[in-house]
Design a protein around this motif. Structure first.
Motif, short mmCIF file in Angstrom:
data_model
loop_
_atom_site.label_atom_id
_atom_site.label_comp_id
_atom_site.label_asym_id
_atom_site.label_seq_id
_atom_site.Cartn_x
_atom_site.Cartn_y
_atom_site.Cartn_z
N GLU A 88 1.04 -1.37 0.16
CA GLU A 88 0.10 -0.09 0.06
C GLU A 88 0.85 1.06 0.03
N TYR A 89 1.99 1.18 0.78
CA TYR A 89 2.98 2.19 0.79
C TYR A 89 3.54 2.46 -0.60
N ALA A 91 2.36 1.92 -3.54
CA ALA A 91 1.42 2.49 -4.32
C ALA A 91 1.34 3.98 -4.08
N LEU A 92 1.00 4.47 -2.96
CA LEU A 92 0.77 5.61 -2.53
C LEU A 92 2.03 6.37 -2.63
N PHE A 93 3.15 5.80 -2.26
CA PHE A 93 4.60 6.73 -2.72
C PHE A 93 4.54 7.05 -4.13
N ALA A 94 4.38 5.93 -4.96
CA ALA A 94 4.35 6.10 -6.42
C ALA A 94 3.24 7.34 -6.93
N ALA A 95 2.23 7.29 -6.46
CA ALA A 95 1.10 8.18 -6.86
C ALA A 95 1.53 9.57 -6.38
N TRP A 96 2.01 9.69 -5.26
CA TRP A 96 2.38 11.02 -4.81
C TRP A 96 3.62 11.80 -5.71
N VAL A 97 4.62 10.80 -5.78
CA VAL A 97 5.67 11.45 -6.63
C VAL A 97 5.55 11.56 -7.94
N LEU A 185 2.19 6.78 8.38
CA LEU A 185 2.83 7.24 7.23
C LEU A 185 1.70 7.07 5.77
N ILE A 186 1.15 5.96 5.94
CA ILE A 186 0.36 5.63 4.85
C ILE A 186 -0.83 6.52 4.99
N GLU A 187 -1.55 6.95 6.23
CA GLU A 187 -2.38 7.82 6.37
C GLU A 187 -2.06 9.21 5.89
N ARG B 235 -4.40 -8.85 -8.53
CA ARG B 235 -4.16 -8.30 -9.80
C ARG B 235 -3.54 -6.84 -9.48
N GLN B 236 -4.56 -6.32 -8.55
CA GLN B 236 -3.74 -4.86 -7.95
C GLN B 236 -2.34 -4.78 -7.04
N GLY B 237 -1.96 -6.15 -6.74
CA GLY B 237 -0.62 -6.39 -5.92
C GLY B 237 -0.65 -6.64 -4.44
N HIS B 238 -2.28 -6.73 -4.15
CA HIS B 238 -2.60 -6.92 -2.76
C HIS B 238 -1.96 -8.32 -2.42
#
Lengths: 201, 272
Positions: A88-89, A91-97, A185-187, B235-238
């Protein structure tokens, strides 16, 4: 003795600006190709800014070693995260960058992208030093740290006007991790991503 | 058809095509001109136009100037100037300005660490009905981030956001109902919230509803549905969804597997 010391300094300085080892030309070509594609996507004024930036983000996603960068930024805290938190981190990191960089570099309106030179960075990497020449303000200095991964090159850091993306984010994220832990951090990243864009009307 | 009639139709069609542009021009004011420049990547012109309007007290222009400085569009990133303009727009109760201002202070991930100040802006935006603010505020109360944890307030704010369709809020409502946070546990309600968020493409919710179908927890047991949602999440990497998915694959028949793959390939998330 003094003269020798000067000679040594001049010699070291010369090494810094000498023509690069031939391999570095490939890193420069990689950055030039990335820039050419970016300019082509961002120049298409027939589509909305958000859509241009979404396409630009796809390009950056491919050109950046995002997982490696994301992992480096959280340092030793990586191991304290569960596999789900890590995913999850990331995915969020990539989205933010991608959001930050597409905003900073995305508003392309005829700027010139120039490759200055390349320089060795650490054992394995090469800095491709570039300038984005803007018509209304001074040139933006942008250095790309490039690493080779098997048969392809990837960007592992961007230094805009002397400020490293990696170092800045590492400092920010570690402060949050110390205070709120991995979930915090995730939040925090989720919260940042809830920011609203410019209003159309 | 006579030549005159044909000409008439052509003129009529020409007018019809030109009409929206004419109306657009007539109705568009300087604010919209600024937005058009912004869309073209001409941030200098956008800034000049919005600056004039912002100085005259136009909240939307103040808000958009804040975006320009916050994101560094044609200017160096300047969070203090961004906050200055957002504060002006927030003083006029523009919800998005309140929300963005709040996010620039919360968690101290940016230049200044003033969580408490961020919270006050966030609370105001939440009260004005902004779903994103309601959700973030609810999560802050749920985990006591810089405030004393308050499960009643947490549930209330997250529920408001979930009812507005925010996928993350719906997922969190699923967990709240499951665990009986500030209420009694309700597995059916939990499953319904997980399903709502899963349909919008939220991987964590897809994993949860998948496992609920696999166990018959709050929903009737259905291995095909379980596999479908776990496939989408994996598929979303979970990571956990992948583990759950692989365990379930061993239990279902080839026809279910083939059908699930087809369904997953054709699936698109629901737009909120």
């Amino acid at each position: 003795m003094r003269v020798k010391a000067y000679r040594l300094i001049i010699f070291i300085a010369l090494i810094g600006v000498m023509p690069l080892r031939s391999a570095a030309a490939d890193e420069a070509k990689f950055i030039q190709a990335l820039a050419d594609q970016a300019i082509s996507v961002l120049s298409d004024k027939g589509v909305a800014l958000e859509e241009r930036e979404r396409r630009f983000q796809n390009l950056l996603q491919d050109g950046f070693a995002m997982t490696l960068i994301g992992r480096f930024v959280v340092g030793r805290h990586w191991k304290a995260m569960t596999p789900d938190q890590q995913a999850e981190y990331q995915a969020l990191f990539a989205a933010w960058v991608l959001k930050s960089y597409s905003a900073r570099l995305g508003g392309y309106s005829g700027q010139k992208f120039e490759i200055d030179r390349t320089a060795k960075a650490g054992q394995n990497d090469v800095y491709v030093r570039t300038r984005i020449v803007q018509p209304d303000s001074g040139p933006l200095r942008c250095d790309w740290r490039v690493r080779r991964f098997q048969d392809q090159y990837k960007v592992i850091d961007v230094v805009v006007e002397g400020v490293s993306m990696l170092s800045t984010q590492r400092a920010e994220y570690n402060a949050v991790l110390r205070q709120h832990g991995p979930e915090g951090l995730i939040e925090a990243l989720q919260t940042r991503l809830t920011k609203f864009p410019a209003k159309a009307g | 058809m006579s030549c005159r009639t044909t000409t008439g139709i052509v003129v009529f069609l020409g007018l019809l095509l030109a009409l929206p542009q004419t109306i657009g021009k007539a109705l568009a004011g300087p604010f919209e001109d600024g937005y058009a420049a912004y869309q073209q990547g001409d941030f200098v012109t956008a800034r000049e136009i919005w600056n004039l309007l912002a100085e005259a007290g136009e909240a939307r222009a103040q808000y958009n100037l804040g975006i320009i400085y916050d994101e560094g569009r044609g200017v160096p990133v300047d969070r203090d100037t961004a906050r200055l303009w957002w504060r002006k727009a927030a003083a006029q109760d523009l919800p998005e300005a309140l929300h963005n201002l709040a996010t620039s202070y919360l968690f101290g991930t940016e230049a200044k660490d003033d969580h408490a100040e961020g919270l006050s802006f966030l609370a105001k935006a939440a009260k004005l009905g902004l779903g994103r603010s309601q959700y973030v505020l609810g999560k802050i109360y749920l985990h006591g981030r810089g405030v004393e944890a308050d499960k009643v307030k947490a549930r209330s704010w997250i529920e408001k956001a979930a009812k507005q369709g925010l996928d993350r809020a719906q997922y969190n409502m699923g967990k709240i109902e499951r665990d009986g946070v500030a209420g009694t546990a309700d597995m059916k309600a939990a499953a319904a919230w997980f399903l709502s968020a899963a349909k919008q493409g939220y991987a964590k919710a897809q994993n949860h509803i998948g496992m609920r179908y696999a166990r018959g927890d709050g929903v009737e047991r259905n291995d095909a549905e379980a596999l479908f949602w776990l496939t989408l999440a994996a598929r979303q990497g979970h990571w956990t969804a992948k583990v759950n998915h692989d365990a379930l694959v061993a239990k279902v028949g080839k026809d279910v597997l083939a059908n699930t793959k087809r369904r997953a390939d054709n699936w698109t998330p629901q737009q909120n």
